[in-house]
Design a protein around this motif. Structure first.
Motif, PDB file in Angstrom:
ATOM      1  N   ASN A 197       0.932 -30.314 -56.873  1.00  0.00           N
ATOM      2  CA  ASN A 197      -0.382 -29.719 -56.664  1.00  0.00           C
ATOM      3  C   ASN A 197      -0.286 -28.633 -55.596  1.00  0.00           C
ATOM      4  OD1 ASN A 197      -3.016 -29.444 -55.184  1.00  0.00           O
ATOM      5  ND2 ASN A 197      -3.729 -30.830 -56.788  1.00  0.00           N
ATOM      6  N   LEU A 198      -0.743 -27.426 -55.939  1.00  0.00           N
ATOM      7  CA  LEU A 198      -0.848 -26.320 -54.985  1.00  0.00           C
ATOM      8  C   LEU A 198      -2.314 -25.924 -54.873  1.00  0.00           C
ATOM      9  CD1 LEU A 198       2.136 -24.008 -56.053  1.00  0.00           C
ATOM     10  CD2 LEU A 198       2.093 -25.705 -54.216  1.00  0.00           C
ATOM     11  N   SER A 199      -2.823 -25.845 -53.658  1.00  0.00           N
ATOM     12  CA  SER A 199      -4.222 -25.449 -53.476  1.00  0.00           C
ATOM     13  C   SER A 199      -4.330 -24.423 -52.360  1.00  0.00           C
ATOM     14  CB  SER A 199      -5.104 -26.664 -53.152  1.00  0.00           C
ATOM     15  OG  SER A 199      -4.778 -27.200 -51.895  1.00  0.00           O
ATOM     16  N   ASP A 200      -5.333 -23.588 -52.501  1.00  0.00           N
ATOM     17  CA  ASP A 200      -5.592 -22.554 -51.506  1.00  0.00           C
ATOM     18  C   ASP A 200      -7.108 -22.476 -51.323  1.00  0.00           C
ATOM     19  OD1 ASP A 200      -4.341 -20.156 -49.947  1.00  0.00           O
ATOM     20  OD2 ASP A 200      -6.101 -19.331 -50.968  1.00  0.00           O
ATOM     21  N   ARG A 252      -4.016 -25.589 -58.507  1.00  0.00           N
ATOM     22  CA  ARG A 252      -3.098 -25.512 -59.654  1.00  0.00           C
ATOM     23  C   ARG A 252      -2.255 -26.782 -59.665  1.00  0.00           C
ATOM     24  NH1 ARG A 252       0.257 -20.286 -58.752  1.00  0.00           N
ATOM     25  NH2 ARG A 252       0.992 -20.763 -60.875  1.00  0.00           N
ATOM     26  N   GLU A 253      -2.124 -27.377 -60.855  1.00  0.00           N
ATOM     27  CA  GLU A 253      -1.383 -28.622 -60.990  1.00  0.00           C
ATOM     28  C   GLU A 253      -0.373 -28.530 -62.133  1.00  0.00           C
ATOM     29  OE1 GLU A 253      -4.520 -32.020 -59.412  1.00  0.00           O
ATOM     30  OE2 GLU A 253      -4.125 -31.815 -61.557  1.00  0.00           O
ATOM     31  N   TRP A 254       0.771 -29.180 -61.890  1.00  0.00           N
ATOM     32  CA  TRP A 254       1.794 -29.331 -62.931  1.00  0.00           C
ATOM     33  C   TRP A 254       2.093 -30.815 -63.083  1.00  0.00           C
ATOM     34  CZ3 TRP A 254       1.743 -25.551 -59.321  1.00  0.00           C
ATOM     35  CH2 TRP A 254       1.809 -24.241 -59.766  1.00  0.00           C
ATOM     36  N   GLU A 255       2.005 -31.324 -64.294  1.00  0.00           N
ATOM     37  CA  GLU A 255       2.302 -32.728 -64.550  1.00  0.00           C
ATOM     38  C   GLU A 255       3.731 -32.883 -65.039  1.00  0.00           C
ATOM     39  OE1 GLU A 255      -0.644 -35.127 -66.411  1.00  0.00           O
ATOM     40  OE2 GLU A 255      -2.200 -33.622 -66.109  1.00  0.00           O
ATOM     41  N   SER A 256       4.056 -34.106 -65.427  1.00  0.00           N
ATOM     42  CA  SER A 256       5.441 -34.425 -65.814  1.00  0.00           C
ATOM     43  C   SER A 256       5.945 -33.558 -66.957  1.00  0.00           C
ATOM     44  CB  SER A 256       5.546 -35.908 -66.176  1.00  0.00           C
ATOM     45  OG  SER A 256       5.021 -36.710 -65.147  1.00  0.00           O
TER      46      SER A 256
END
Length: 582
Positions: A343-346, A388-392
């Motif tokens: 998870n990346l957040s700004d 922004r999220e990236w899952e498996s």
């Protein structure tokens, strides 16, 4: 022969010592308070030549050694009458207590400064006098406060042990922004009082209060500029500018504070949840937080007399910041499929506040005192975020949102007291406040938007009585609060209306002697949730975590019992007993 000679020499050297006698004594002032740093001179009675001297310690005790004979003792201290006594020394002596009186001589153009005891315990709390004490040598307000028993520093914040973050008052006016405290110079402070169990004169939510009284500067122009530069993992800076102009009965003042800094925050969370499935959560978070703020104040006051003044003050603040975070989250069950998320957040935010304060203070010197305060505060908060999220399976999801809140506060406070010569002090007061605001959040392509409207009207009335007899002080009071709170979630048509009728008593008792000071207080306070959590908005953190307010939170009542003791330099306090009723 050599051993005999050395023995004779030792006896000759030690002989005068064996002929001397120990002299001890104690010094107090006209109010029975011990006097440190008093010069004690022992003079030959025949020709008044100085034989020896001593200085009283922090407990007013002095001691020395003298040969047998007749002497004159001279006690001297700036601002006090010089005291002389005659003694005959023929054995070890503990002298009677010496009492020193203030000097009645007035010298034109000479300012007399006397030593003051730094701490005093009474039924209101601990009072610390700043001028001419070690507290006056501190460089920052936090350093000064941490020297007061019961106060400690946790990180960058000041905390009262067992009570949490205190509420600050400067000259009877409640402080709404920390920057005002940061701009306060140590040489402007007259005294600081810590109340660990505030009585009915203060808002019922305030469980610890720090009152600061300042001195009025002399006539003329004063200007001060200071700054701090700090290089750690990141470079931070702070600049302060204060100015004042005093002419006859008029005081004009202003200040500006600029603060800019960046810091890192790392947090690792390991959690296990047991139900029909055992979930093991690991959350590794790294944040970088940037803040920049501008705070500015200005005002004018007019002094009708040293005890009476009227004034107007403005405080404004603009701040903006940015928080970037990088989180790695894993959710592993004892059975089934595991989930891994990056998870990346700004998030960027801005805040603007404007505060106007009008006040009038009067002490008629015939026992009557009156304080009147009026406040208007408007605050606006804005924030925007991107997650922004990236899952498996490397599938990416993106979410944008923005949030805003607008708040208005109108408040007024009136207090009147009358101090009699024999029957004690009677006080009454009235508080009024009206708070209204809207908290709004909007998500793009996800979740439900929220808009909560909060309105609160509070009327408070209090009566109190204080009485002092010799070393004993008593205080009792009753505060009544009527609170009407209306909350409405406009998107979902949810609403919550609450009305409270609170009767909040307080009782205090203190007994002070020369070396022992004790205080016992009991009061009932309210604990009410802040407006920021009394809404139905959902703040998205990740797919497993949402932070959501609660529209139906209610107040709680807290019973506080405090016992404090000062014995010389020993401070003791019993942790408050708390009983909460929901």
């Amino acid at each position: 022969m050599k051993k005999i000679f050395l023995s004779v020499m030792c006896c000759l050297i030690l002989l005068p010592t064996y002929g001397q006698h120990s002299i001890k004594g104690k010094i107090i002032d006209s109010e029975n308070a011990v006097m440190p740093m008093v010069n004690v001179a022992f003079l030959n009675q025949s020709d008044s030549t100085l034989v020896t001297g001593a200085v009283s310690d922090s407990c007013g005790i002095y001691s020395t050694s003298l040969d047998g004979g007749s002497y004159i003792i001279r006690y001297s201290y700036l601002g006090y009458e010089t005291l002389y006594k005659s003694i005959l020394v023929n054995a070890d002596i503990t002298l009677p207590i010496a009492r020193m009186e203030l000097s009645q001589t007035e010298l034109e153009g000479v300012e007399i400064t006397a030593y003051r005891k730094p701490f005093k315990l009474n039924r209101d709390g601990i009072t610390a006098d700043v001028p001419n004490t070690i507290l006056a040598k501190q460089t920052t307000l936090n350093d000064l406060l941490c020297k007061i028993p019961g106060i400690q520093q946790r990180g960058d914040a000041i905390e009262v042990i067992g009570k949490g973050t205190p509420t600050y008052y400067i000259n009877g006016r409640e402080v709404t922004d920390q920057t005002e405290l940061n701009n306060l110079a140590i040489d402007q402070i007259q005294s600081v009082r810590l109340m660990t169990n505030p009585d009915v004169r203060y808002h019922s939510e305030q469980r610890a209060v720090i009152e600061i009284k300042t001195k009025r500067l002399g006539e003329g122009l004063a200007f001060n500029v200071s700054g701090n530069l700090l290089q750690g993992n990141h470079f931070s800076q702070n600049y302060r500018m204060n100015g004042s102009y005093n002419y006859k009965n008029w005081d004009f003042f202003f200040s500006y504070n600029y603060d800019r800094g960046k810091k890192d925050s790392d947090l690792d969370i390991y959690q296990q949840t047991q139900s029909d499935t055992i979930w093991n959560l690991t959350n590794l978070s790294q944040k970088q937080i940037f803040n920049e703020s501008h705070a500015y104040t200005g005002g004018v006051s007019y002094h009708f007399s040293p005890e009476s003044e009227v004034g107007l003050k403005y405080e404004g603040k603009y701040s903006e910041g940015n928080t970037s975070s990088n989180e790695t989250l894993s959710m592993i069950p004892d059975k089934g499929v595991s989930t891994f998320i990056k998870n990346l957040s700004d998030v960027s935010d801005k805040s603007v506040s404007n505060h106007f304060n009008l006040y009038y203070i009067n002490d008629w010197k015939n026992g009557w005192k009156m304080n009147v305060f009026g406040d208007y505060l408007h605050k606006t908060d804005r924030s925007r975020g991107n997650i922004r999220e990236w899952e498996s399976d490397d599938a990416e999801t993106s979410m944008d949102y923005h949030r805003k809140a607008d708040w208005d506060l109108f408040a007024a406070k009136f207090s009147l007291s009358y101090e009699t010569e024999k029957a004690g002090t009677f006080s009454l007061g009235y508080d009024f406040s009206h708070t209204s605001g809207t908290d709004y959040i909007e998500y793009i392509r996800a979740l439900n938007n929220g808009r909560t409207r909060n309105t609160e009207l509070k009327n408070s009335l209090y009566l109190s009585y204080d009485y002092t007899w010799n070393n004993l002080s008593l205080g009792a009071g009753l505060r009544y609060e009527h609170i009407r709170s209306d909350l409405r979630e406009t998107n979902d048509s949810k609403s919550q209306n609450q009305t409270y009728h609170n009767f909040l008593p307080s009782v205090s008792l203190s007994y002070n002697t020369e070396s022992l000071q004790q205080s016992l207080t009991y009061s009932i306070h309210t604990e009410r949730p802040p407006f920021g959590v009394m809404n139905d908005n959902a703040v998205y953190t990740d797919r497993f975590t949402y932070q959501k307010g609660n529209l139906y939170l209610k107040q709680a009542l807290t019973h506080d019992l405090n016992y404090m003791l000062f014995y010389k330099f020993l401070f003791f306090r019993i942790i408050p007993v708390r009983t909460i009723r929901w």
